[in-house]
Motif scaffolding. Sequence first.
Motif, PDB file in Angstrom:
ATOM      1  N   ALA A 139      50.581  49.768  35.482  1.00 42.55           N
ATOM      2  CA  ALA A 139      51.084  49.584  36.849  1.00 42.55           C
ATOM      3  C   ALA A 139      51.965  48.339  36.929  1.00 42.55           C
ATOM      4  O   ALA A 139      53.033  48.343  37.532  1.00 42.55           O
ATOM      5  CB  ALA A 139      49.912  49.469  37.829  1.00 42.55           C
ATOM      6  N   ARG A 140      51.508  47.271  36.266  1.00 47.73           N
ATOM      7  CA  ARG A 140      52.325  46.048  36.274  1.00 47.73           C
ATOM      8  C   ARG A 140      53.637  46.271  35.551  1.00 47.73           C
ATOM      9  O   ARG A 140      54.685  45.784  35.974  1.00 47.73           O
ATOM     10  CB  ARG A 140      51.560  44.882  35.652  1.00 47.73           C
ATOM     11  CG  ARG A 140      52.395  43.604  35.766  1.00 47.73           C
ATOM     12  CD  ARG A 140      51.597  42.372  35.589  1.00 47.73           C
ATOM     13  NE  ARG A 140      51.359  42.077  34.185  1.00 47.73           N
ATOM     14  CZ  ARG A 140      51.009  40.885  33.751  1.00 47.73           C
ATOM     15  NH1 ARG A 140      50.849  39.898  34.604  1.00 47.73           N
ATOM     16  NH2 ARG A 140      50.807  40.680  32.487  1.00 47.73           N
TER      17      ARG A 140
ATOM     18  N   ARG B 247      49.951  55.236  41.925  1.00 46.77           N
ATOM     19  CA  ARG B 247      50.855  55.760  40.890  1.00 46.77           C
ATOM     20  C   ARG B 247      50.145  55.918  39.536  1.00 46.77           C
ATOM     21  O   ARG B 247      50.442  56.811  38.767  1.00 46.77           O
ATOM     22  CB  ARG B 247      52.017  54.762  40.766  1.00 46.77           C
ATOM     23  CG  ARG B 247      53.231  55.237  40.101  1.00 46.77           C
ATOM     24  CD  ARG B 247      54.044  56.129  41.015  1.00 46.77           C
ATOM     25  NE  ARG B 247      55.021  56.864  40.242  1.00 46.77           N
ATOM     26  CZ  ARG B 247      54.731  57.884  39.439  1.00 46.77           C
ATOM     27  NH1 ARG B 247      53.493  58.286  39.325  1.00 46.77           N
ATOM     28  NH2 ARG B 247      55.677  58.487  38.761  1.00 46.77           N
ATOM     29  N   VAL B 248      49.207  54.985  39.248  1.00 53.85           N
ATOM     30  CA  VAL B 248      48.522  55.040  37.952  1.00 53.85           C
ATOM     31  C   VAL B 248      47.120  55.646  38.094  1.00 53.85           C
ATOM     32  O   VAL B 248      46.284  55.509  37.214  1.00 53.85           O
ATOM     33  CB  VAL B 248      48.445  53.646  37.280  1.00 53.85           C
ATOM     34  CG1 VAL B 248      49.835  53.132  36.954  1.00 53.85           C
ATOM     35  CG2 VAL B 248      47.683  52.657  38.153  1.00 53.85           C
ATOM     36  N   GLY B 249      46.897  56.326  39.221  1.00 59.01           N
ATOM     37  CA  GLY B 249      45.662  57.067  39.377  1.00 59.01           C
ATOM     38  C   GLY B 249      44.444  56.232  39.713  1.00 59.01           C
ATOM     39  O   GLY B 249      43.322  56.602  39.381  1.00 59.01           O
ATOM     40  N   LEU B 250      44.669  55.086  40.376  1.00 62.67           N
ATOM     41  CA  LEU B 250      43.532  54.245  40.759  1.00 62.67           C
ATOM     42  C   LEU B 250      43.442  54.148  42.276  1.00 62.67           C
ATOM     43  O   LEU B 250      44.443  54.279  42.980  1.00 62.67           O
ATOM     44  CB  LEU B 250      43.680  52.840  40.163  1.00 62.67           C
ATOM     45  CG  LEU B 250      43.589  52.713  38.641  1.00 62.67           C
ATOM     46  CD1 LEU B 250      43.916  51.285  38.217  1.00 62.67           C
ATOM     47  CD2 LEU B 250      42.211  53.111  38.132  1.00 62.67           C
TER      48      LEU B 250
ATOM     49  N   ARG C 224      56.023  40.778  53.088  1.00 63.17           N
ATOM     50  CA  ARG C 224      55.385  41.726  54.001  1.00 63.17           C
ATOM     51  C   ARG C 224      55.118  43.075  53.341  1.00 63.17           C
ATOM     52  O   ARG C 224      54.123  43.718  53.607  1.00 63.17           O
ATOM     53  CB  ARG C 224      56.265  41.928  55.242  1.00 63.17           C
ATOM     54  CG  ARG C 224      56.141  40.839  56.274  1.00 63.17           C
ATOM     55  CD  ARG C 224      55.735  41.362  57.666  1.00 63.17           C
ATOM     56  NE  ARG C 224      56.396  42.588  58.090  1.00 63.17           N
ATOM     57  CZ  ARG C 224      57.552  42.606  58.745  1.00 63.17           C
ATOM     58  NH1 ARG C 224      58.186  41.498  59.026  1.00 63.17           N
ATOM     59  NH2 ARG C 224      58.054  43.759  59.142  1.00 63.17           N
ATOM     60  N   GLU C 225      56.046  43.477  52.480  1.00 63.44           N
ATOM     61  CA  GLU C 225      55.943  44.816  51.876  1.00 63.44           C
ATOM     62  C   GLU C 225      55.003  44.856  50.682  1.00 63.44           C
ATOM     63  O   GLU C 225      54.598  45.920  50.254  1.00 63.44           O
ATOM     64  CB  GLU C 225      57.332  45.282  51.397  1.00 63.44           C
ATOM     65  CG  GLU C 225      58.302  45.566  52.530  1.00 63.44           C
ATOM     66  CD  GLU C 225      59.736  45.635  52.023  1.00 63.44           C
ATOM     67  OE1 GLU C 225      59.983  45.247  50.865  1.00 63.44           O
ATOM     68  OE2 GLU C 225      60.588  46.080  52.790  1.00 63.44           O
TER      69      GLU C 225
ATOM     70  N   ALA D 130      49.420  48.858  46.715  1.00 62.62           N
ATOM     71  CA  ALA D 130      48.654  50.091  46.923  1.00 62.62           C
ATOM     72  C   ALA D 130      49.383  51.276  46.297  1.00 62.62           C
ATOM     73  O   ALA D 130      48.766  52.151  45.669  1.00 62.62           O
ATOM     74  CB  ALA D 130      48.433  50.320  48.415  1.00 62.62           C
ATOM     75  N   ALA D 131      50.709  51.293  46.420  1.00 64.79           N
ATOM     76  CA  ALA D 131      51.490  52.400  45.862  1.00 64.79           C
ATOM     77  C   ALA D 131      51.415  52.400  44.341  1.00 64.79           C
ATOM     78  O   ALA D 131      51.303  53.459  43.713  1.00 64.79           O
ATOM     79  CB  ALA D 131      52.942  52.300  46.331  1.00 64.79           C
TER      80      ALA D 131
END
Lengths: 337, 267
Positions: free
Chosen positions: B160-161, B134-137, B122-123, B129-130
């Motif tokens: 991000a990964r 975080r990586v400016g996208l 669910r999260e 999106a977070a």
Amino acid sequence: MTALLSIRDLMVTYRRDGSEVAALKHVSFDVAASERFAIIGESGSGKSTLALAIAGLLPGSSKVGGSIEWKLPNLRLPHSFAPPSVLPDISPTRGEIGSLAANSSSATLEIGEGGDEGAISPQVGEMSGRTEGGATERRPSAIATSHMPLGGRDIGFVFQDPSASLDPVMTVGEQIAEVAHTHLGLSWSQSYARAKALLERVRLPDPDAALRAYPHQLSGGQKQRVAIAAAIAAGPKLLIADEATSALDAIVQAEIVALIRQLVAEDGMTLLFVSHDIALAAELAERIAVFRHGELVELGATAQIVATPRHAYTRALLDAHLGLDAEPLLQQAGASR
Amino acid sequence: MSRPLLAVSGLTKRYRRGDKTIAAVDDVSFDIRPGETLALAGPSGSGKSTIARLVLRLIEPDAGRIEFEGGDFLALNGAALRARRARLQMVFQDPLAAFNPRATVARVLDDPLRIHDVASRRERPRGIAALLERVGLSADLAGRAIHEISGGQRQRIAIARAIATKPSLIVLDEAVSALDVSVRRQILQLLLDLQREERIAFLFISHDLGVISAIAHRIVILDAGRVAESGDARAVIGAPQSAIGKALVAAAPKLNRTSTQGTADRQ
């Protein structure tokens, strides 16, 4: 300054996913004979398209406008060769090519007429495929040119990846000798002697062994030296190096740049050095042309471009360079141990 | 001085080539402290990438020790290794080669969250999106395929990964080498911001001393699998002592923005 080539209003458009993408937009400039000229830009700037256009190696599906005028001293007659366009078109996807050559039918005609001489040897076409790495997939685009020079003979081309431009199943000696044999009309034994001399010139250790070696037996830097030897084997007027040192480590890159500088000086060649690295280009070139999104942004003497750039984009490129004396980003970020 | 996060000692990896055995990595030792950037520099074939693969345990060493977060990393296997790997992430030069090009951005970021149980089903959309933010996208990028986005965006996705599993160390192997200079600078700034905010350490492999002097705390220069010299990055680059260090510094293109560069023939 005598111009070797004059480019006027050059436009190149590729078709991608059904839509047309302009790779070069109204580009005009001259390259002087025997100068070291750098073409700088980031990805998508059109710098490689420009190099391919000058060498007549654009893919057939590209749409070209404008002109590239050559002023080659004692240029051998154009009908002494057969450009790959005379070879049978085997790819069905290239059916559209003919109709695209709108404003340059005369130049295309001129090339086509070369066939009348009956001097078309398939080997010529194959040859340029080897020296230019992938020229077999390309055909001279229909640019209006005066006295079209011949790739491999009048123009030497060094690509980024020597593994792709060298034939993996031919010895190094054969590949270099073939250029001399094809373009200079030397006998095979003379061509091999020339290949060996060229391997010495590009400072390959043990040229005798290298003649018999296959590309995979050499390191990346050695392969690029072989590609350079093949590119200059016929004594071209113009040497085009398209990101020729970008895949090499810093030390080998510096060696290859020094080698190119020396060969160009010794043979009086004109150098077209295509690179994303403005610092590297500044070390080698006398003039720099900065490209962005297919447009020529700024052109000037290296010292002027580097010290007093006129265009904001040139300044941004210079600012983005991280030299050994660059302000550490680390302190700006405030990272601590 | 804090305890090392990663301590590598006597690391050795040999390859057989025909009858000969070649040590790609030969008795290499170094350590990295939490939140620190250690650069590995050296010419092609000096062993940089082999060390990266050894540290990630993509290959096993012939000798030596690797301690990570206070434990013997080489002794870990199975579930324990997988759990520890969440803390040790990687970013490579070519993200297009690292990802399935047809996968969507969301899929690429969902994998680590799912595999390492970082977020529940669910999260996870919110987690993705977070991470993008975080990586400016933009979060809108989630539905796009990897092959559709630009090289700079792809490298941001790779970062991000890498941070999805909250690692303490990221191995970056020529992670900015293929990027345009302007994009490269933004990615370096992103890495530094992440490091400062989350105290992530970097093992930063690069052949580019300019990039290293801009972002690394310390440097190890390798030559033919051995450590040629090491120390404070800017001090070593400013005054290299080893032959290979001097050669690397001499080979780096210099941009002299005040004088008459390029006009003189330096033949």
